[in-house]
Scaffold this motif. Structure first.
Motif, short mmCIF file in Angstrom:
data_model
loop_
_atom_site.label_atom_id
_atom_site.label_comp_id
_atom_site.label_asym_id
_atom_site.label_seq_id
_atom_site.Cartn_x
_atom_site.Cartn_y
_atom_site.Cartn_z
N GLU A 153 -8.53 6.32 -2.81
CA GLU A 153 -8.08 7.70 -2.91
C GLU A 153 -8.44 8.55 -1.68
O GLU A 153 -7.64 9.38 -1.25
N LYS A 154 -9.59 8.36 -1.10
CA LYS A 154 -9.99 9.18 0.04
C LYS A 154 -9.09 8.96 1.25
O LYS A 154 -8.85 9.87 2.03
N GLU A 155 -8.59 7.73 1.39
CA GLU A 155 -7.72 7.43 2.52
C GLU A 155 -6.24 7.55 2.18
O GLU A 155 -5.41 7.88 3.04
N ASP A 156 -5.89 7.29 0.93
CA ASP A 156 -4.48 7.19 0.56
C ASP A 156 -3.91 8.43 -0.12
O ASP A 156 -2.69 8.51 -0.34
N LEU A 157 -4.77 9.38 -0.46
CA LEU A 157 -4.30 10.65 -1.03
C LEU A 157 -4.91 11.77 -0.21
O LEU A 157 -6.08 12.12 -0.37
N ARG A 174 0.86 -1.19 0.00
CA ARG A 174 0.00 0.00 0.00
C ARG A 174 0.89 1.24 0.00
O ARG A 174 1.97 1.24 0.62
N VAL A 175 0.46 2.28 -0.69
CA VAL A 175 1.18 3.55 -0.66
C VAL A 175 0.22 4.67 -0.29
O VAL A 175 -0.98 4.62 -0.60
N GLU A 176 0.76 5.68 0.40
CA GLU A 176 0.00 6.87 0.75
C GLU A 176 0.73 8.09 0.20
O GLU A 176 1.97 8.12 0.15
N ALA A 177 -0.03 9.09 -0.19
CA ALA A 177 0.53 10.37 -0.61
C ALA A 177 -0.14 11.48 0.20
O ALA A 177 -1.38 11.54 0.25
N HIS A 178 0.66 12.33 0.83
CA HIS A 178 0.14 13.42 1.65
C HIS A 178 0.62 14.74 1.04
O HIS A 178 1.83 14.94 0.85
N LEU A 179 -0.30 15.64 0.74
CA LEU A 179 0.01 16.92 0.11
C LEU A 179 -0.19 18.04 1.12
O LEU A 179 -1.19 18.06 1.86
N TYR A 180 0.73 19.01 1.12
CA TYR A 180 0.71 20.08 2.10
C TYR A 180 0.75 21.46 1.43
O TYR A 180 1.17 21.59 0.28
N GLY A 181 0.38 22.47 2.20
CA GLY A 181 0.51 23.86 1.76
C GLY A 181 -0.21 24.15 0.47
O GLY A 181 -1.38 23.80 0.29
N SER A 182 0.49 24.81 -0.44
CA SER A 182 -0.12 25.21 -1.71
C SER A 182 -0.57 24.00 -2.52
O SER A 182 -1.57 24.06 -3.23
N ASP A 222 -3.55 15.77 -7.83
CA ASP A 222 -4.00 14.42 -7.48
C ASP A 222 -3.77 13.44 -8.62
O ASP A 222 -3.24 12.34 -8.43
N LYS A 223 -4.11 13.85 -9.83
CA LYS A 223 -3.89 12.99 -11.00
C LYS A 223 -2.40 12.78 -11.26
O LYS A 223 -1.97 11.68 -11.60
N ALA A 224 -1.63 13.84 -11.09
CA ALA A 224 -0.19 13.75 -11.34
C ALA A 224 0.48 12.75 -10.40
O ALA A 224 1.34 11.97 -10.81
N VAL A 225 0.07 12.76 -9.13
CA VAL A 225 0.64 11.83 -8.16
C VAL A 225 0.33 10.39 -8.55
O VAL A 225 1.20 9.51 -8.52
#
Length: 461
Positions: A111-115, A47-55, A66-69
């Motif tokens: 996606e809701k949990e992993d991005l 399993r992989v997760e992606a977390h995005l911050y700030g801008s 989201d699509k790019a990740v």
């Protein structure tokens, strides 16, 4: 040796709509997968997760982060991804809730949990931060990695960001320059133009013939982007219902070529058209050249089209010289300030592209090194304080028209510089220092967050 950048690091063929929010995150996702292989945990990853911050979190949806990740984690690159196949590929990931990690290993992806978009939190080194986490079948963490997308598609990891280093290694250059004053001094000492010095420096990365071929490929991609933008009708994605205007303007200008005989400023209508055509393609997620960012991708192609079409600069050598000079100026901004809208506002995107195009056009029209430095300075001086306030987090309003204005301003800056002898009160280095300070003083809400300016004063439809 100090950090060094190749011209071809600044001009990369990629995908819209944003270099920092689309191209960078895609590269980061791809790089994380490579890191899993290097660490020997790829085959254990369940399993992989992606977390995005700030801008990235605040405007990521509008910029396609989201699509790019997802594409990056599947092994796609901005240069190689099939633009037309992206919607189908993303739909399959979301429908099946499965991700083909690196293109070879299938893992579940909800996606809701992993991005996760952390809209109220930023990572310490840059507003465009992201964290990737790989876990095994029992949920244990195998690897965690932080990346920053620092503008123009450049990506650094947590360690290099703390060192204030670029992702490229230092090189031994025959004509080392990091500031405008270095260009002026080297020009006096050698008698070489900015493009000649830069071409010699590029030999630290590849043979001259390869550099020339790669830059002509960049020009070909710019030209193709303009052509597509002038022909592609329709409404841009994202919900603002912005209609593509370039095809209509192109038809009107093409149907009435004699208008230029009555109104000499018709040529500026063409310049605006070329810039808008590129940025409409960018907003649609099409193939563009990052120059030096996607949000400002239309300015250099528009001014180069002006040089080719109006001043007869169609031969390969003059096109290469134009791009080399533009690249030299862009490197100085990258090394001494920023080309990230999330860090310094749009002065770091449209302002830098305007400065690059102004200096390039000045040399292409016969300007000396001092005149080129002056043109580049003028191009930025009159973009100082330019905010990044995209409505709805989309690279559409005011971004598309802003590129048209930036291209026209670049032409005017070059012409002003050519009317002088290169002597002027404000140096390029001083204006870059001012741009950096202005960006630091600028409220965060005006730096690609969609929380200030036009983004809050114009109602979305």
């Amino acid at each position: 040796m100090a950090a060094s950048i190749s011209t071809l690091d600044l001009f990369t063929i990629g995908i819209g709509p944003s270099s920092s929010h689309t191209v960078g995150p895609m590269r980061a996702g791809n790089r994380f997968v490579a890191r899993l292989n290097e660490a020997g945990v790829f085959d254990k990853t369940a399993r992989v997760e992606a977390h995005l911050y700030g801008s990235l979190a605040l405007t990521g949806k509008g910029h396609g982060t989201d699509k790019a990740v997802l594409l990056g984690l599947e092994g796609e690159t901005p240069e190689g991804v099939d633009v037309d196949a992206v919607p189908t590929k993303i739909e399959a990931i979301r429908t099946q809730q499965r991700l083909m990690l690196g293109g070879t290993r299938e893992v579940p992806f909800h996606e809701k949990e992993d991005l996760v978009f952390h809209r109220l939190e930023s990572l310490p080194e840059h507003p465009n931060g992201m964290r990737f986490i790989a876990r095994d079948a029992d949920g244990n963490e195998l690897l965690s990695r932080v990346y920053y997308s620092i503008g123009g598609g450049f990506v650094v990891n947590e360690e290099t960001a703390k060192l204030d280093a670029l992702s490229t290694k230092p090189r031994e250059l025959p004509y080392p320059y990091q500031m405008g004053d270095d260009l002026l001094r080297l020009g006096r000492e050698t008698g070489l133009s900015v493009s000649e010095m830069t071409l010699k420096n590029e030999s630290a990365w590849r043979p001259e013939a390869e550099t020339r071929a790669a830059l002509l490929k960049v020009w070909k991609a710019m030209h193709a982007c303009v052509e597509r933008g002038c022909q592609s009708e329709g409404i841009l994605p994202g919900g603002l219902k912005v209609e593509r205007r370039a095809p209509k303007i192109h038809r009107e200008l093409s149907a009435n070529p004699e208008a230029g005989l009555r109104d000499p400023l018709t040529v500026l209508d063409w310049v605006s058209l070329w810039a808008m055509a590129v940025n409409e393609e960018n907003a649609a997620g099409g193939r563009v050249v990052t120059a030096p960012t996607n949000g400002a991708a239309g300015i250099i192609p528009a001014v180069l089209h002006y040089f080719v079409r109006v001043h007869g600069g169609a031969d390969d050598d003059r096109i290469v010289r134009f791009l080399l000079t533009a690249g030299a100026i862009g490197m100085i901004y990258k090394l001494n300030a920023s080309i990230s809208g999330a860090e310094v506002g749009c002065q770091g995107e449209v302002g830098v592209a305007c400065s690059m195009a102004a200096g390039a056009l000045c040399e292409a029209l016969g300007g000396t090194v001092p005149q080129v430095e002056n043109a580049a300075e003028i191009g930025m001086e009159h973009n100082l304080g330019l905010t990044c306030d995209p409505i709805g987090g989309l690279v559409q309003v005011p971004c598309i028209e802003r590129n048209a204005m930036g291209a026209v301003k670049a032409i005017n800056a070059a012409r002003l510089a050519l009317r002088g002898d290169g002597t002027h009160r404000v140096s390029l280095d001083k204006v870059i220092k001012t741009m950096r300070q202005t960006g630091a003083d600028m409220s965060t809400k005006y730096k690609e967050t969609s929380r200030g300016g036009l983004a809050v004063n114009v109602t979305e439809c």
